[in-house]
Design an enzyme around this catalytic site. Structure first.
Site, PDB file in Angstrom:
ATOM      1  N   TYR A  67       4.797  -7.616  -4.065  1.00 21.68           N
ATOM      2  CA  TYR A  67       5.285  -6.514  -4.101  1.00 21.68           C
ATOM      3  C   TYR A  67       5.926  -6.089  -5.505  1.00 21.68           C
ATOM      4  CZ  TYR A  67       4.679  -4.738   0.555  1.00 21.68           C
ATOM      5  OH  TYR A  67       3.974  -4.117   1.470  1.00 21.68           O
ATOM      6  N   VAL A 103       3.648   4.675  -1.368  1.00 17.15           N
ATOM      7  CA  VAL A 103       4.832   4.143  -1.331  1.00 17.15           C
ATOM      8  C   VAL A 103       5.234   4.042  -2.988  1.00 17.15           C
ATOM      9  CG1 VAL A 103       5.123   2.750   0.610  1.00 17.15           C
ATOM     10  CG2 VAL A 103       4.276   1.769  -1.462  1.00 17.15           C
ATOM     11  N   HIS A 119       5.841   5.980   4.690  1.00 18.52           N
ATOM     12  CA  HIS A 119       5.920   4.397   4.565  1.00 18.52           C
ATOM     13  C   HIS A 119       6.730   3.824   3.573  1.00 18.52           C
ATOM     14  CE1 HIS A 119       1.489   4.736   6.276  1.00 18.52           C
ATOM     15  NE2 HIS A 119       2.413   4.941   7.165  1.00 18.52           N
ATOM     16  N   CYS A 147      20.602 -11.018  -0.584  1.00 21.86           N
ATOM     17  CA  CYS A 147      21.631  -9.845  -0.490  1.00 21.86           C
ATOM     18  C   CYS A 147      23.055 -10.141  -0.623  1.00 21.86           C
ATOM     19  CB  CYS A 147      21.554  -9.414   1.222  1.00 21.86           C
ATOM     20  SG  CYS A 147      22.634  -8.156   1.644  1.00 21.86           S
ATOM     21  N   CYS A 150      25.162  -9.902   2.536  1.00 22.32           N
ATOM     22  CA  CYS A 150      25.052 -10.992   3.780  1.00 22.32           C
ATOM     23  C   CYS A 150      24.192 -12.390   3.483  1.00 22.32           C
ATOM     24  CB  CYS A 150      24.395 -10.239   4.982  1.00 22.32           C
ATOM     25  SG  CYS A 150      22.845 -10.180   4.918  1.00 22.32           S
ATOM     26  N   GLY A 187      -6.925  12.499   0.418  1.00 22.59           N
ATOM     27  CA  GLY A 187      -6.998  11.221  -0.285  1.00 22.59           C
ATOM     28  C   GLY A 187      -6.537  10.027   0.907  1.00 22.59           C
ATOM     29  N   SER A 189      -7.926   7.533   4.211  1.00 19.91           N
ATOM     30  CA  SER A 189      -8.923   7.308   5.238  1.00 19.91           C
ATOM     31  C   SER A 189      -8.636   7.557   6.666  1.00 19.91           C
ATOM     32  CB  SER A 189      -9.234   6.048   5.131  1.00 19.91           C
ATOM     33  OG  SER A 189      -7.921   4.997   5.444  1.00 19.91           O
ATOM     34  N   ASN A 213     -11.566  14.390   0.056  1.00 18.27           N
ATOM     35  CA  ASN A 213     -11.648  13.006   0.129  1.00 18.27           C
ATOM     36  C   ASN A 213     -13.104  12.849  -0.814  1.00 18.27           C
ATOM     37  OD1 ASN A 213     -12.166  10.259   0.751  1.00 18.27           O
ATOM     38  ND2 ASN A 213     -10.665  10.585   2.314  1.00 18.27           N
TER      39      ASN A 213
END
Ligand code: APR
Length: 244
Positions: A67, A103, A119, A147, A150, A187, A189, A213
């Site tokens: 990510y 995203v 999402h 974090c 916590c 765009g 699927s 598409n």
């Protein structure tokens, strides 16, 4: 570019439109779609094997690094003409809802206002335990940042396979699909639920379904209009043809 003759007057008199977008809309910004092969060092992995709570539990650093790589990739790109055309359509349709599976945040970056990120958003990072959002985090190359509240592991604020979608966004998306006059599917699927069901929810309530598409999808036979090609070319041409 020519359009089916009855599509243009329909859009001109439409007051409520919902648009669902997928990775194909960001493809012309230079971002790979989910079903495109991964590149470089990530070529050996399938997104489905990285974007899941199981993958994160098994190897949090691998998932965090994937990510981080994708966040950098998103930072390096800009919205394309398809994103900007959707901003223009929002200005011309009294009630417009943009529902995205992406995203990358490019719709908001382009100026879209009423955006439902089904999402999540890769630029947001939160704690995997207490959900506290993190604005900044250490860049220790050996471990996943923790974090500050916590001590839990940080993770991207995106929906992984098997996880529930944000309830408010999903409820708003279903409401928009059920009450719109025209539903755009652009765009995507159309294979991942529950997003893929929105076009059918719209159709079942009598909405006109327009699919844009590169290639046919499972939705195509049920769409009222199928505009085949690149969304970055079709959407701007559609805006020009309808609103001048
Ligand atoms: N213009 C229009 N469509 C395009 C373009 C383009 N330039 N480039 C690709 N496409 C189409 C492809 O033909 C494909 O149908 O975009 C679609 C991309 O499909 P996916 O890669 O499956 O992406 P998406 O539909 O957004 O995936 C949905 O699945 O992997 C999960 O959570 C992830 O949000 C993602 C969801």
């Amino acid at each position: 570019m020519t359009f089916p003759p009855d599509l243009l007057p329909l859009l001109l008199r439409t007051s409520k439109l919902a648009a669902l977008t997928g990775a194909g809309v960001s493809q012309e910004s230079g971002l790979r779609t989910f079903r495109d092969a991964q590149s470089g060092l990530w070529a050996q992995y399938k997104p489905e094997d990285l974007a899941s709570p199981q993958a994160f539990a098994r190897d949090p650093k691998l998932v965090w690094d994937w990510y981080a790589w994708r966040r950098e990739a998103v930072k390096a790109v800009r919205p394309n003409a398809g994103h900007y055309a959707l901003v223009e359509i929002e200005k011309r349709i009294p009630q417009f809802t943009l529902i995205t599976q992406n995203v990358d945040g490019l719709h908001r970056f382009a100026g879209s206002k009423n955006v439902l990120e089904l999402h999540g958003n890769i630029q947001r990072v939160r704690c995997s335990e207490c959900y506290t959002f993190a604005e900044t985090w250490g860049d220790d190359s050996e471990s996943v940042p923790k974090c500050e509240v916590c001590g839990g592991l940080l993770r991207p604020d995106v929906v992984w396979f098997g996880e529930a979608l944000p309830r408010d966004s999903l409820e708003a998306a279903v409401e928009a699909a059920r009450t719109c006059e025209v539903f755009f599917s652009v765009g995507t699927s159309g294979v991942v639920q529950p997003a893929a069901s929105l076009a059918y929810a719209a159709r079942n309530r009598g909405a006109v379904v327009v699919e844009i598409n590169l290639e046919p999808t499972p939705l195509t036979p049920k769409a009222d209009f199928f505009l085949q090609g690149k969304s970055g070319e079709i959407l701007p041409a559609l805006v020009k043809a309808v609103w001048g």
